[in-house]
Design a protein around this motif. Structure first.
Motif, PDB file in Angstrom:
ATOM      1  N   VAL A 190      33.760 -30.651  -8.605  1.00 36.57           N
ATOM      2  CA  VAL A 190      34.332 -30.265  -9.890  1.00 36.57           C
ATOM      3  C   VAL A 190      33.324 -29.470 -10.705  1.00 36.57           C
ATOM      4  CG1 VAL A 190      35.235 -31.118 -12.083  1.00 36.57           C
ATOM      5  CG2 VAL A 190      35.982 -32.174  -9.948  1.00 36.57           C
ATOM      6  N   ASP A 191      32.120 -29.994 -10.833  1.00 39.40           N
ATOM      7  CA  ASP A 191      31.091 -29.297 -11.613  1.00 39.40           C
ATOM      8  C   ASP A 191      30.748 -27.938 -11.005  1.00 39.40           C
ATOM      9  OD1 ASP A 191      30.893 -31.259 -13.520  1.00 39.40           O
ATOM     10  OD2 ASP A 191      29.215 -32.298 -12.545  1.00 39.40           O
ATOM     11  N   SER A 192      30.706 -27.865  -9.682  1.00 37.58           N
ATOM     12  CA  SER A 192      30.382 -26.592  -9.022  1.00 37.58           C
ATOM     13  C   SER A 192      31.435 -25.540  -9.325  1.00 37.58           C
ATOM     14  CB  SER A 192      30.258 -26.798  -7.510  1.00 37.58           C
ATOM     15  OG  SER A 192      29.167 -27.633  -7.194  1.00 37.58           O
ATOM     16  N   CYS A 193      32.709 -25.937  -9.257  1.00 33.91           N
ATOM     17  CA  CYS A 193      33.781 -24.990  -9.562  1.00 33.91           C
ATOM     18  C   CYS A 193      33.756 -24.584 -11.027  1.00 33.91           C
ATOM     19  CB  CYS A 193      35.137 -25.606  -9.214  1.00 33.91           C
ATOM     20  SG  CYS A 193      35.710 -25.191  -7.554  1.00 33.91           S
ATOM     21  N   LEU A 194      33.517 -25.548 -11.915  1.00 30.25           N
ATOM     22  CA  LEU A 194      33.443 -25.239 -13.348  1.00 30.25           C
ATOM     23  C   LEU A 194      32.334 -24.228 -13.629  1.00 30.25           C
ATOM     24  CD1 LEU A 194      33.945 -28.782 -14.958  1.00 30.25           C
ATOM     25  CD2 LEU A 194      35.537 -26.857 -15.025  1.00 30.25           C
ATOM     26  N   GLU A 195      31.173 -24.435 -13.067  1.00 26.37           N
ATOM     27  CA  GLU A 195      30.056 -23.514 -13.287  1.00 26.37           C
ATOM     28  C   GLU A 195      30.347 -22.133 -12.714  1.00 26.37           C
ATOM     29  OE1 GLU A 195      27.476 -23.869 -15.124  1.00 26.37           O
ATOM     30  OE2 GLU A 195      27.901 -25.961 -15.640  1.00 26.37           O
ATOM     31  N   GLY A 198      30.385 -33.661  -6.668  1.00 27.71           N
ATOM     32  CA  GLY A 198      29.920 -32.487  -7.414  1.00 27.71           C
ATOM     33  C   GLY A 198      30.787 -31.261  -7.253  1.00 27.71           C
ATOM     34  N   LEU A 203      39.657 -28.940 -18.772  1.00 23.77           N
ATOM     35  CA  LEU A 203      38.230 -29.005 -18.436  1.00 23.77           C
ATOM     36  C   LEU A 203      37.579 -27.616 -18.473  1.00 23.77           C
ATOM     37  CD1 LEU A 203      37.939 -31.545 -15.472  1.00 23.77           C
ATOM     38  CD2 LEU A 203      36.839 -31.716 -17.699  1.00 23.77           C
ATOM     39  N   VAL A 216      34.783 -35.339  -8.118  1.00 24.02           N
ATOM     40  CA  VAL A 216      33.775 -35.505  -9.161  1.00 24.02           C
ATOM     41  C   VAL A 216      32.492 -36.088  -8.574  1.00 24.02           C
ATOM     42  CG1 VAL A 216      33.209 -36.758 -11.278  1.00 24.02           C
ATOM     43  CG2 VAL A 216      35.475 -35.732 -11.008  1.00 24.02           C
ATOM     44  N   LYS A 273      35.021 -25.973 -21.411  1.00 22.50           N
ATOM     45  CA  LYS A 273      33.679 -25.529 -21.025  1.00 22.50           C
ATOM     46  C   LYS A 273      33.453 -24.072 -21.432  1.00 22.50           C
ATOM     47  CE  LYS A 273      30.424 -26.085 -17.232  1.00 22.50           C
ATOM     48  NZ  LYS A 273      29.691 -27.146 -17.953  1.00 22.50           N
TER      49      LYS A 273
END
Length: 556
Positions: A154-159, A152, A218, A149, A222
């Motif tokens: 986690v956010d990169s994979c989510l996006e 970054g 998560l 987290v 999203k």
């Protein structure tokens, strides 16, 4: 000299091999002892440089708490310190990045360092591809989520996963087909697009069901927030829940499965019908099996209620909870589902109401065959079945069929108990075939048989009266010609028969109320039926199991 091949075969070559160099430093990480060149460590890692700056001893007594990755990841980083290019993959890239960050192997400390190389690989080789992104995302749970987290990842994979799912929602798996007329009882399968060139199909994509519950929640949350088509999201949710639907898991896994089904229910959309009713019933049974929260079970019941007209009787056979349950199946659950159905039914037609009435009749008949079903529970079910037919102008043949099954399976009931069981039966709403069967059914209490005969005679009188009136007015329906004198004689004869039947009914009712059971009751029974012409062929019905198809479905 060691080669890369030798190092790959024995990854501890550089770390455990004893040397006598005065520049070596020894330390322990992940339960293993390592002996490495001090200068190489300082050159690549700012953390080691700070630790060894004023440390002259050969042994480094430092506790590497919360170090990310495992021994394999650490040895890969140490190989890099020795000058070897790291073998990065989707499975190890996240722990390598986290470890390089922990050891401060940055560009500021050394050009071409491990952290920058790992980040470049992550962005260029992992994020552009669905499968690689899922695999990398999966490892974040097991290699210090907080590090991922913070960096970054986690956010990169989510996006990355979100953008791909919005462009091609089939990456989540094919949605389940919606039921059409005539296939409510069929197995529901995903919609499969017709492909012309199957030989060039790409390998199947990695599914999100591999993810831990935290990561799965998560990414699905999203996708829901960013407008991914709900039918694809719902299909993924069902498959994720289904992966945990097994009776073999025990201990902590049971608690985890309970958490899974509760999370899946929470994520399912409320306002849209996105899953077939049969699959919702499957998830409801899973929630019951794992003792999910009441709000979770009610959520599935609410969704089922909105599309109950798609269900079949077998779907309603949800198991009762607890060992003390008097029946095998949960009747209260069906009541709540029915309440949700009527609360959400907005159609101006009655086709949906008729389907649900038929469904409840079938369900009623199945439960009536349960030897453990108590009289009070049966009466409660009967009231439910009757209530579903009130707005449908249907015959009550389904209720009669269930009563006949119940009395056959519970032949030990007394006459008064049988009358209680039959109290919901309205003979005036039965079809002619059902009334004839009831008038010859020895399982029924005498009062109900007399009532069936009585209603039949009244119906016959009304038919004759109507035809006589029409004949007097010059009408000749069905080409019947009835003379006025003959018509009057027929009317008088019918009135006499009805009066005689009423008297006989009153006489029998008084006998039942007074508890008088005469030895020749059977002969009186036969005499009564013979009097009204009901004895012909009666032997064919005495032990007859009433069939559903014998009676018309509605009386409209």
């Amino acid at each position: 000299m060691a080669t890369q091949e030798n190092i790959n075969k024995d990854s501890s070559y550089w770390y455990n091999k004893f040397t006598t160099s005065p520049s070596d430093v020894r330390f322990r990480i992940h339960g293993k002892r390592y002996r490495l060149d001090r200068k190489l460590l300082i050159a690549k890692s700012r953390k080691f440089a700070m630790l060894l700056k004023d440390h002259k001893n050969e042994e480094l007594a430092y506790s590497f708490k919360n170090i990310p990755g495992d021994s394999t990841t650490f040895e890969l980083a140490m190989n890099f310190c020795q000058g070897y290019e790291p073998n990065l993959t989707a499975v190890n890239i996240v722990p390598v990045i986290c470890l390089a960050f922990y050891l401060e192997m940055t560009e500021d400390h050394c050009q071409g360092n491990l952290l920058d190389k790992a980040f470049n690989f992550f962005h260029l080789k992992i994020l552009p591809h669905w499968n690689e992104s899922v695999k990398a995302f999966q490892t974040m749970e097991h290699h210090h989520f907080d590090f991922a987290v913070r960096l970054g990842l986690v956010d990169s994979c989510l996006e990355s996963l979100l953008s791909k799912a919005r462009d091609n929602p089939r990456l989540l798996g094919e949605p389940f087909k919606k039921p059409t007329v005539g296939d409510a009882g069929a197995d529901y399968r995903p919609i499969v697009r017709k492909k012309l060139f199957t030989s060039n199909q790409q390998p199947s994509e990695v599914g999100l069901t591999l993810l831990s519950l935290r990561l799965y929640e998560l990414i699905i949350s999203k996708m829901i927030q960013n407008g991914v088509q709900p039918e694809y999201v719902a299909a993924s949710l069902f498959r994720y829940a289904n992966a945990w639907d097994t009776v073999s898991i025990t201990g902590e896994a049971v608690m985890h499965a309970k958490e899974v089904i509760e999370t899946v229910e929470k994520l399912l959309p409320d306002g849209e019908i996105v899953l077939p009713c049969k699959l919702l019933f499957e998830m409801l049974r899973t929630a019951i099996f794992f003792h999910a929260s009441p709000s979770c079970r009610y959520g599935f019941e609410m969704r089922i209620g909105k599309q109950l007209n798609e269900a079949v009787a077998e779907d309603l056979l949800t198991p009762s909870q607890g060992y003390a349950a008097e029946v095998e199946f949960d009747i209260d659950c069906v009541k709540r589902i029915l309440q949700n159905f009527y609360a959400n039914y907005t159609s101006s037609g009655i086709s949906g109401l008729i389907k649900v009435a038929e469904l409840i009749e079938d369900y009623f008949a199945k439960l009536a065959d349960d030897v453990n079903l108590t009289k009070d529970s049966f009466i409660s079910l009967c009231a439910i079945s009757v209530a579903t037919t009130l707005e449908t102008t249907r015959y009550s043949d389904g209720v009669y069929r269930a009563i006949d099954i119940y009395l056959d399976r519970h032949n030990y009931l007394t006459e008064s108990e049988k009358e209680e069981v039959c109290q919901g039966l309205d003979c005036s709403r039965m079809s002619e075939e059902a009334r004839i069967h009831a008038s010859q059914n020895s399982r029924l209490p005498l009062r109900v048989v007399v009532q069936a005969l009585f209603v039949g005679q009244l119906h016959l009188r009304d038919v004759i009266t109507t035809r006589v009136d029409n004949s007097d007015n010059g009408s000749r329906k069905e080409e019947m010609v009835i003379g006025s004198e003959a018509s009057e004689d027929a009317r008088i004869e019918m009135d006499n028969r009805v009066i005689e039947l009423e008297n006989e009914c009153d006489r029998m009712k008084r006998q039942i109320e007074e508890g008088v059971v005469k030895e020749k009751k059977n002969s009186r029974w036969k005499a009564l039926k013979r009097k009204f012409g009901c004895m012909n062929g009666s032997h064919a019905y005495t032990n007859c199991q009433v069939k559903k198809k014998a009676f018309s479905r509605n009386g409209a």
